[in-house]
Design an enzyme around this catalytic site. Structure first.
Site, PDB file in Angstrom:
ATOM      1  N   CYS B  71       0.830  -1.208   0.000  1.00 15.55           N
ATOM      2  CA  CYS B  71       0.000   0.000   0.000  1.00 15.55           C
ATOM      3  C   CYS B  71       0.865   1.258   0.000  1.00 15.55           C
ATOM      4  O   CYS B  71       1.691   1.448   0.890  1.00 15.55           O
ATOM      5  CB  CYS B  71      -0.918   0.013   1.225  1.00 15.55           C
ATOM      6  SG  CYS B  71      -1.840   1.564   1.367  1.00 15.55           S
ATOM      7  N   HIS B 169      -6.725   1.646   1.415  1.00 15.49           N
ATOM      8  CA  HIS B 169      -6.350   2.495   2.558  1.00 15.49           C
ATOM      9  C   HIS B 169      -7.297   3.707   2.613  1.00 15.49           C
ATOM     10  O   HIS B 169      -7.547   4.338   1.589  1.00 15.49           O
ATOM     11  CB  HIS B 169      -4.899   2.962   2.373  1.00 15.49           C
ATOM     12  CG  HIS B 169      -4.316   3.585   3.604  1.00 15.49           C
ATOM     13  ND1 HIS B 169      -3.279   2.999   4.313  1.00 15.49           N
ATOM     14  CD2 HIS B 169      -4.618   4.718   4.267  1.00 15.49           C
ATOM     15  CE1 HIS B 169      -2.966   3.775   5.344  1.00 15.49           C
ATOM     16  NE2 HIS B 169      -3.768   4.815   5.340  1.00 15.49           N
ATOM     17  N   HIS B 171      -8.755   6.978   2.333  1.00  6.17           N
ATOM     18  CA  HIS B 171      -8.214   8.225   1.790  1.00  6.17           C
ATOM     19  C   HIS B 171      -9.268   8.924   0.955  1.00  6.17           C
ATOM     20  O   HIS B 171     -10.242   8.307   0.505  1.00  6.17           O
ATOM     21  CB  HIS B 171      -6.982   7.947   0.918  1.00  6.17           C
ATOM     22  CG  HIS B 171      -7.307   7.313  -0.400  1.00  6.17           C
ATOM     23  ND1 HIS B 171      -7.720   6.000  -0.517  1.00  6.17           N
ATOM     24  CD2 HIS B 171      -7.311   7.811  -1.660  1.00  6.17           C
ATOM     25  CE1 HIS B 171      -7.942   5.717  -1.787  1.00  6.17           C
ATOM     26  NE2 HIS B 171      -7.710   6.790  -2.510  1.00  6.17           N
ATOM     27  N   GLN B 173      -9.665  12.534  -1.889  1.00  4.59           N
ATOM     28  CA  GLN B 173      -8.929  13.277  -2.889  1.00  4.59           C
ATOM     29  C   GLN B 173      -9.376  14.728  -2.880  1.00  4.59           C
ATOM     30  O   GLN B 173     -10.455  15.057  -2.409  1.00  4.59           O
ATOM     31  CB  GLN B 173      -9.171  12.684  -4.282  1.00  4.59           C
ATOM     32  CG  GLN B 173      -8.699  11.241  -4.416  1.00  4.59           C
ATOM     33  CD  GLN B 173      -8.881  10.716  -5.831  1.00  4.59           C
ATOM     34  OE1 GLN B 173      -8.296  11.208  -6.774  1.00  4.59           O
ATOM     35  NE2 GLN B 173      -9.742   9.724  -5.971  1.00  4.59           N
TER      36      GLN B 173
END
Lengths: 351, 351
Positions: B71, B169, B171, B173
């Protein structure tokens, strides 16, 4: 062409289209014990986006990936009754049993069975068969646009499980919207602004520019196909008649005759982009979307040009283009392919 | 909050956000031998739709579903160097190595790692951790909007393989657009027209109407969440601060403090819609899209209200809503769920 108008057991209309004098299709009543058809779809207006949304909760129960021997679009047999009562047909059009439109706000959803052959795809049809589909699209466009509750007639085909197709029998759909759909609404506005600014038609100017550019895929005397300058999808082709018309009903005989070869060629190019494991033609998922002028209103709506936008969500073997936060959340498309390289790939593909 | 600005081996910026005085994160240089970052994304204007499209062909090669031990968003270790050189972090933001924006036309794409814990999801964060994410979003919004090549800052999260997420993972943007993105552009126009017609703010009027209607999901003193009247998606929640602000930077302390509980609760409601096989909370795929006012221009753009639009493409267990011919081809959404029943389901769900 022969047209036979019939009624299904729940009151929905079913129309057979046959080439030449055709067969007598009217002698096969629908013998199924059907519940009444759904007529409770709603339309709601989104004030923030200025767009209509259709809401049809009954669609949660629609037919979902039936096995081939349960296909509702195959002709009926002694043992099995489908949506199409006749034992054979060429093209059949009927009202969708699970429509997104057609409640009190108007509109209508139709299904177009392109052939009785369950295992074909559109690209397998003969040129004569495609010509009959075109006649059916033109007939439906004229009839539906004449209804007081219809504003825009949208013919389209979804092909492939990757985009959620739940019936594999080759078929398309027609949405006869009671409103101008969002993409059409924007094009109408853009074309009106372009006319006001330049005195010219936006589509004519755009096609002229594309025809002189490097993204032309294919053309014949009456039609031209290109990947547009600002393509959104991994592989995309727009197909225009060279003489602008508003919709299918306005195509002349020469345009109609020249249609089947180029449309079949384009669809086969899409299949050729991603060959099957044995090296033969693949079955690329695609959407083919026919833009037709909405019902004539004074002014802007005379500007729209009939054309098809054909595109795939497959960006590489085994990889799809997803509409996630950028596209679905903000309408901001980000393409992983340059339109120029997509046009080169489509020019080189076929089957 | 402590902010540590660093530079990755290929020149991209990486910023650590830590709560309180935080840790010293600056002492960990990026030791990877990286090729120069991609800076060749293009933007093109679609004249027919009046929309910008981003084109970034290098994204075909982006990282695709790496195994957990590869990752790129986990902290670096002695043995393995990731996008984040430090051995631990709280929130980390860095420029995307495969950006859709940021070529000669401007703009920037950033990745926001919400936590160093690979196996969590956003809904697993503590309220303090969410508060830090909010600080990071606000900081990025202010900084990016100050850049001359940025017009709109769009923070979003895609969660779930079903919508094409290639890194599991947790997250989000940030797209710092050099243009006003299509959905925002329409909202700006609609709000300007509403102001001209009524003298009032479109968002204020809409939230007031929704607050009095049956689709409210949840509210606290400072925030309200509802399924909108014309929802497009199977399950959809819009979250607004009750006092209208243009973007994250304008939230006051009370609004910030009240944010984490309701946002976590909403995300957990989405997970609760579709329980896992063992009866525990599921992992519903969702998009969370933060609408923020674009850079202030005289007039209309002061009208936009910060809000989140959270929605899932899952319409039933094992069934997804696909964007096919109606939506992708014509922008015409057809929902299989009534907004009222979706709101009831979301009110009853949680984990």
């Amino acid at each position: 062409m022969k047209k036979t108008v019939t009624t299904l057991a729940d009151g929905r209309e079913l129309i057979y289209y046959d080439a030449g004098d055709g067969e007598a299709r009217g002698g096969y009543p629908d013998r199924r014990p059907l519940e009444p058809a759904h007529r409770n779809a709603q339309t709601r207006f989104d004030e923030l986006q200025g767009e209509w949304v259709a809401i049809a909760a009954h669609r949660q129960d629609r037919t979902y990936k039936p096995p081939a021997d349960q296909c509702p679009l195959c002709p009926s047999t002694e043992d099995r009754l489908t949506e199409i009562p006749a034992p054979d047909y060429e093209v059949a059009v009927f009202e969708n049993r699970f429509p997104s439109l057609g409640g009190p706000d108007g509109g209508r959803c139709e299904v177009v069975a392109f052939t009785s052959d369950h295992d074909k795809s559109f690209a397998d049809l003969s040129e004569d068969e495609v010509a009959l589909v075109l006649e059916a699209w033109a007939d439906r466009t004229g009839e539906l646009l004449a209804r007081p509750d219809v504003t825009q007639v949208y013919c389209f085909e979804n092909r492939g499980e990757e985009i959620g197709v739940t019936l594999s029998h080759p078929h398309g759909q027609i949405y006869a919207f009671p409103y101008v759909a969002p993409k059409m609404d924007r094009a109408v506005s853009r074309a009106a602004a372009h006319r006001a600014r330049t005195g010219r038609n936006l589509f004519d100017d755009m096609v002229e520019r594309e025809a002189a550019d490097e993204r032309v895929i294919e053309q014949n005397e009456h039609w031209i196909a290109f990947t547009p300058y600002a393509a959104r999808w991994p592989y995309e082709a727009h197909l225009y008649p060279k003489r602008r018309v508003a919709d299918f009903t306005e195509l002349d005989d020469a345009q109609r005759a020249a249609f089947a070869p180029i449309y079949l060629s384009l669809l086969r190019r899409f299949d050729g982009l991603f060959p099957a494991a044995d090296g033969g033609p693949g079955r690329t998922p695609y959407i083919s979307a026919w833009h037709q002028a909405p019902k004539r209103a004074p002014g802007a709506q005379t500007e729209v040009a009939l054309h098809a936008e054909i595109f795939t969500v497959r960006r590489a073997p085994g990889k799809l283009k997803y509409l996630a936060g950028a596209e679905s959340g903000m309408g901001a498309f980000a393409s992983d392919t340059t339109p120029e390289s997509a046009a080169i790939a489509l020019r080189g593909a076929g089957r």
